[in-house]
Design a protein around this motif. Structure first.
Motif, PDB file in Angstrom:
ATOM      1  N   ARG A   1       2.706  -1.737 -18.280  1.00  0.00           N
ATOM      2  CA  ARG A   1       3.070  -0.593 -17.760  1.00  0.00           C
ATOM      3  C   ARG A   1       3.515  -0.420 -16.429  1.00  0.00           C
ATOM      4  N   ASP A   2       2.582  -1.045 -15.379  1.00  0.00           N
ATOM      5  CA  ASP A   2       2.669  -0.856 -14.021  1.00  0.00           C
ATOM      6  C   ASP A   2       2.528  -2.040 -13.137  1.00  0.00           C
ATOM      7  N   ALA A   3       2.655  -2.358 -11.965  1.00  0.00           N
ATOM      8  CA  ALA A   3       2.365  -3.333 -11.086  1.00  0.00           C
ATOM      9  C   ALA A   3       0.854  -3.882 -11.395  1.00  0.00           C
ATOM     10  N   GLN A   4       0.023  -2.954 -11.113  1.00  0.00           N
ATOM     11  CA  GLN A   4      -1.415  -3.202 -11.428  1.00  0.00           C
ATOM     12  C   GLN A   4      -1.641  -3.939 -12.776  1.00  0.00           C
ATOM     13  N   ALA A   5      -1.004  -3.580 -13.830  1.00  0.00           N
ATOM     14  CA  ALA A   5      -1.349  -4.437 -15.057  1.00  0.00           C
ATOM     15  C   ALA A   5      -0.701  -5.723 -14.761  1.00  0.00           C
ATOM     16  N   MET A   6       0.525  -5.808 -14.406  1.00  0.00           N
ATOM     17  CA  MET A   6       1.106  -7.165 -14.093  1.00  0.00           C
ATOM     18  C   MET A   6       0.065  -8.198 -13.228  1.00  0.00           C
ATOM     19  N   ALA A   7      -0.516  -7.535 -12.357  1.00  0.00           N
ATOM     20  CA  ALA A   7      -1.269  -8.369 -11.162  1.00  0.00           C
ATOM     21  C   ALA A   7      -2.348  -8.879 -12.012  1.00  0.00           C
ATOM     22  N   ARG A   8      -3.089  -8.247 -13.077  1.00  0.00           N
ATOM     23  CA  ARG A   8      -4.174  -8.880 -13.618  1.00  0.00           C
ATOM     24  C   ARG A   8      -3.615 -10.120 -14.513  1.00  0.00           C
TER      25      ARG A   8
ATOM     26  N   THR B   1       1.539  -6.372  -4.714  1.00  0.00           N
ATOM     27  CA  THR B   1       0.504  -6.025  -5.529  1.00  0.00           C
ATOM     28  C   THR B   1       0.170  -7.437  -6.573  1.00  0.00           C
ATOM     29  N   CYS B   2       1.280  -8.167  -7.041  1.00  0.00           N
ATOM     30  CA  CYS B   2       0.976  -9.111  -7.926  1.00  0.00           C
ATOM     31  C   CYS B   2       0.758 -10.461  -7.300  1.00  0.00           C
ATOM     32  N   GLY B   3       0.359 -10.350  -6.178  1.00  0.00           N
ATOM     33  CA  GLY B   3       0.064 -11.658  -5.333  1.00  0.00           C
ATOM     34  C   GLY B   3       1.197 -12.476  -4.505  1.00  0.00           C
ATOM     35  N   TYR B   4       2.587 -11.833  -4.773  1.00  0.00           N
ATOM     36  CA  TYR B   4       3.805 -12.661  -4.361  1.00  0.00           C
ATOM     37  C   TYR B   4       3.771 -11.858  -2.836  1.00  0.00           C
ATOM     38  N   VAL B   5       3.211 -12.199  -1.747  1.00  0.00           N
ATOM     39  CA  VAL B   5       2.947 -11.425  -0.586  1.00  0.00           C
ATOM     40  C   VAL B   5       4.290 -11.332   0.235  1.00  0.00           C
ATOM     41  N   TYR B   6       4.154 -10.333   0.900  1.00  0.00           N
ATOM     42  CA  TYR B   6       5.448  -9.917   1.760  1.00  0.00           C
ATOM     43  C   TYR B   6       5.773 -11.233   2.473  1.00  0.00           C
ATOM     44  N   CYS B   7       7.203 -11.496   2.863  1.00  0.00           N
ATOM     45  CA  CYS B   7       7.475 -12.465   3.527  1.00  0.00           C
ATOM     46  C   CYS B   7       7.174 -12.374   4.937  1.00  0.00           C
ATOM     47  N   PRO B   8       6.531 -13.288   5.695  1.00  0.00           N
ATOM     48  CA  PRO B   8       6.245 -13.077   7.036  1.00  0.00           C
ATOM     49  C   PRO B   8       7.435 -13.096   8.210  1.00  0.00           C
ATOM     50  N   GLY B   9       8.706 -13.156   7.579  1.00  0.00           N
ATOM     51  CA  GLY B   9       9.787 -13.182   8.353  1.00  0.00           C
ATOM     52  C   GLY B   9      10.914 -12.186   7.831  1.00  0.00           C
ATOM     53  N   ASP B  10      10.339 -11.277   6.861  1.00  0.00           N
ATOM     54  CA  ASP B  10      11.046 -10.107   6.539  1.00  0.00           C
ATOM     55  C   ASP B  10      12.463 -10.540   5.672  1.00  0.00           C
ATOM     56  N   MET B  11      12.266 -11.766   5.068  1.00  0.00           N
ATOM     57  CA  MET B  11      13.374 -12.226   4.415  1.00  0.00           C
ATOM     58  C   MET B  11      13.271 -11.554   2.796  1.00  0.00           C
ATOM     59  N   MET B  12      13.487 -10.007   3.084  1.00  0.00           N
ATOM     60  CA  MET B  12      13.256  -9.420   1.657  1.00  0.00           C
ATOM     61  C   MET B  12      14.272  -8.315   1.692  1.00  0.00           C
TER      62      MET B  12
ATOM     63  N   LEU C   1      14.510   1.214  -4.300  1.00  0.00           N
ATOM     64  CA  LEU C   1      14.322   0.273  -5.490  1.00  0.00           C
ATOM     65  C   LEU C   1      13.812  -0.976  -4.867  1.00  0.00           C
ATOM     66  N   ALA C   2      14.506  -1.350  -3.610  1.00  0.00           N
ATOM     67  CA  ALA C   2      13.889  -2.721  -3.042  1.00  0.00           C
ATOM     68  C   ALA C   2      12.079  -2.352  -2.830  1.00  0.00           C
ATOM     69  N   LYS C   3      11.941  -1.280  -2.268  1.00  0.00           N
ATOM     70  CA  LYS C   3      10.571  -0.829  -1.806  1.00  0.00           C
ATOM     71  C   LYS C   3       9.708  -0.953  -3.042  1.00  0.00           C
ATOM     72  N   MET C   4      10.361  -0.597  -4.000  1.00  0.00           N
ATOM     73  CA  MET C   4       9.263  -0.387  -5.279  1.00  0.00           C
ATOM     74  C   MET C   4       9.045  -1.823  -5.727  1.00  0.00           C
ATOM     75  N   VAL C   5      10.105  -2.711  -5.867  1.00  0.00           N
ATOM     76  CA  VAL C   5       9.942  -3.935  -6.198  1.00  0.00           C
ATOM     77  C   VAL C   5       9.232  -5.040  -5.371  1.00  0.00           C
ATOM     78  N   CYS C   6       9.655  -4.952  -3.977  1.00  0.00           N
ATOM     79  CA  CYS C   6       8.721  -5.626  -3.051  1.00  0.00           C
ATOM     80  C   CYS C   6       7.349  -5.236  -2.931  1.00  0.00           C
ATOM     81  N   ASP C   7       7.064  -3.958  -3.213  1.00  0.00           N
ATOM     82  CA  ASP C   7       5.501  -3.486  -3.063  1.00  0.00           C
ATOM     83  C   ASP C   7       5.051  -4.232  -4.371  1.00  0.00           C
ATOM     84  N   GLY C   8       5.627  -3.989  -5.477  1.00  0.00           N
ATOM     85  CA  GLY C   8       5.001  -4.327  -6.660  1.00  0.00           C
ATOM     86  C   GLY C   8       4.816  -5.929  -6.571  1.00  0.00           C
ATOM     87  N   LEU C   9       5.909  -6.687  -6.066  1.00  0.00           N
ATOM     88  CA  LEU C   9       5.628  -8.295  -5.976  1.00  0.00           C
ATOM     89  C   LEU C   9       4.363  -8.219  -5.123  1.00  0.00           C
TER      90      LEU C   9
END
Length: 606
Positions: free
Chosen positions: A275-282, A384-395, A374-382
């Motif tokens: 139902r949310d990013a936290q549940a996906m992260a588990r 949270t799920c362990g797909y960390v923000y791109c160091p080069g901001d390729m997002m 939309l982009a912020k919600m998806v990238c923040d969710g990713l």
């Protein structure tokens, strides 16, 4: 001392000949010859027929490709010439003694007879991938791939109450009892209930009074089926894994259930139900364990990375759906794309996020805040799920990478027309784009147009080729491998940037030159073979090298996961056997050969 005896003594110290019996070793030495080379003497040249395998006793031999690029500098105990012997046909390399050198020469017919008669010798020279094992087959799975390592322990004199508290804190159903001299016994929840709670026993008494002493155990080389049969026959739920009196791990009924239930399909299902990013992260937190399980059961590297990437794709699409639920329907058509390892379907246990948004040309300035949210919600969710923000901001959260289709078309046209260093870097990343969610048709024409324009621009192609050669395989003097010289990872190999990435770059060049729509590296190499951009033998060599390096990288990460460490890409050559080190060096030599061929404009090298 007879020469054959001297040769036999030396061969006995070199793998794989050290696996031969004394009689076979003596027989081999009698048909070998001893060769002395002067400094600068050529052993064989490009185009020569190879009639023997050479093993260096002393001295040094330089191996060059047909463009005179040094591939390796070999010292004592290394061999060369086997590739030409195994594949047949003339040599594609040149070998020159760079100092006075002593060789042992094995005739071709003897070499072929040797590998035919001795499986261990054949395996040493065989670079084909092992057969796949069923990931759920307990009949062939070793226990050490199944057990929980580092089980919770206590000493025999630990108070029962303390042991019970420790079990409750760790949410475990048993605790192993150990002493300095080794494993003593086990206490389970059943013991606590039946021997303490039900009888009113003193909880301050030592745990030795209620433990099961010398319980049934299994060694680490036992099979998963042995555990299952023991549990069924003896009605037990815990099997300690012990070797030479030392506790190595434990297998519980929960471990068996989790193993048999764990699959990428099950994880995809649970992500889709979240139902949310936290549940996906588990769910995504289990990816390292899935990787270790798949590696342990012999699953091929490209299958493992595809399964792991499928989970990331599902996470992304579910986050897009959650974002649309929160923000409302999108005002215009859009397409979310992944690049990098997710785009190529090559994610491992270590992945950041690389993504972007292509918007319909109907988009207006008034619509842009919707897509920024939309982009912020998806990238923040990713993240949270362990797909960390791109160091080069390729997002997609970076405005530059959230643009209408016409702007994206202009990006690619500009990069192709003016291939400066930044353009080369960006083009390399963006040539790995793959649609994930949204309107896929927004990408179809763009991909075809870009490939056609790029292939026609010889200057851009040349720059992309040059860019692909920046990551060099780690070949050096010490056993043929060059390690990182300083810093946190000193004396280690970077299996990503100096191992896998050079092959990824080659695959991208082949796709560009052949206008191939494949994005996955292995698929690109295979497509280049089919379309003539890469010869059958050159492609086969590169695929073998890729398989070995990528597999070794995943095995390294799986080993770290089992040891309770975070997976990375840094491998110490000191942990490798002579067998592994020799094959890894050969794989790097193949990659360097193919890089040299591409750099010389000979992409179809055979």
């Amino acid at each position: 001392m007879p020469l054959s005896t001297v040769l036999a003594q030396f061969l006995a110290s070199v793998h794989p000949y050290d696996t031969l019996s004394d009689g076979d070793l003596s027989g081999l030495a009698q048909v070998c010859t001893s060769v002395e080379l002067a400094e600068g003497e050529t052993v064989f040249d490009v185009g020569d027929a190879i009639a023997h395998l050479d093993i260096i006793v002393s001295g040094e031999v330089e191996i060059e490709d047909e463009t005179h690029v040094q591939l390796s500098l070999l010292g004592p105990r290394n061999s060369f010439g086997e590739r030409a012997l195994l594949r047949g046909g003339p040599s594609q390399r040149k070998a020159v003694a760079t100092q006075p050198t002593h060789l042992i020469r094995v005739p071709a017919d003897v070499f072929h007879a040797l590998i035919a008669a001795h499986p261990k010798v054949a395996r040493f020279f065989d670079r084909r991938r092992p057969a796949r094992v069923d990931a759920k087959d307990l009949t062939v799975l070793p226990v050490d791939q199944l057990m929980s390592r580092g089980p919770v322990t206590c000493t025999p004199d630990t108070p029962i109450r303390t042991a019970a508290q420790l079990m409750a804190q760790r949410h475990i159903s048993s605790i192993c009892v150990t002493a300095p001299d080794g494993f003593r016994g086990i206490v389970t929840v059943r013991d606590m209930n039946g021997k303490v709670v039900a009888t009113g026993a003193d909880s301050s008494a030592p745990v030795a009074q209620i433990m099961t002493p010398d319980p049934l155990t299994l060694p680490p080389h036992a099979l998963g089926m042995d555990v299952l049969h023991m549990m069924m026959e003896r009605s037990i739920g815990h099997v300690p894994i012990v070797e030479d009196g030392r506790l190595l791990g434990i297998v519980t009924q929960t471990d068996l259930t989790r193993f048999q239930a764990m699959s990428s399909a099950d994880m995809v299902r649970r992500v889709a139900e979240a139902r949310d990013a936290q549940a996906m992260a588990r769910v995504t937190a289990e990816i390292p364990a899935l990787l270790a399980q798949l590696v342990g059961t012999g699953t091929r590297h490209e299958v493992i990375t595809r399964l792991i990437t499928d989970i990331a794709d599902t996470v992304t699409r579910c986050l897009l759906a959650l974002a649309e639920d929160a923000l409302g329907a999108p005002p215009v058509r859009y397409l979310w794309l992944a690049c990098g390892s997710q785009g190529r379907r090559e994610q491992t246990g270590v992945s950041d996020q690389d993504n972007c948004l292509i918007l319909s040309d109907d988009v207006t300035d008034a619509h842009m805040p919707y897509f920024a949210d939309l982009a912020k919600m998806v990238c923040d969710g990713l993240n949270t799920c362990g797909y960390v923000y791109c160091p080069g901001d390729m997002m997609a959260t970076t405005p530059r990478w959230c643009q209408p289709l016409s702007v994206w078309r202009g990006y690619f046209e500009g990069w192709i027309a003016k291939p400066n260093p930044e353009a080369q870097m960006l083009a390399s990343v963006m040539f790995d784009l793959r649609p994930i969610g949204g309107e896929a048709s927004l990408f179809d024409d763009l991909q075809a147009e870009t490939l056609a324009k790029a292939a026609r621009n010889s200057i851009f192609t040349a720059h992309m080729v040059a860019n692909s050669l920046k990551h060099a395989p780690p070949l050096g003097l010490l056993r043929g491998l060059a390690t990182i010289r300083s810093g946190e990872h000193r004396n280690m190999l970077d299996l990503k940037h100096n191992g896998v990435v050079p092959i990824v770059d080659l695959g991208r060049v082949y796709a560009l030159q052949g206008q191939l729509t494949e994005v996955n590296t292995r698929a690109r190499i295979e497509a280049a073979q089919r379309t003539g951009g890469l010869s059958a033998t050159g492609g086969a060599d590169l695929l073998e090298a890729y398989d070995l390096i990528a597999t070794m990288r995943l095995e390294h990460q799986a080993g770290q996961v089992k040891a309770g460490a975070a997976p990375d890409n840094y491998l110490s050559p000191a942990t490798l056997s002579d067998f592994e080190r020799s094959h890894l060096r050969d794989a790097f030599v193949v990659v360097k050969t193919m890089q040299s061929a591409v750099g010389a404009g000979k992409g179809a090298l055979g």
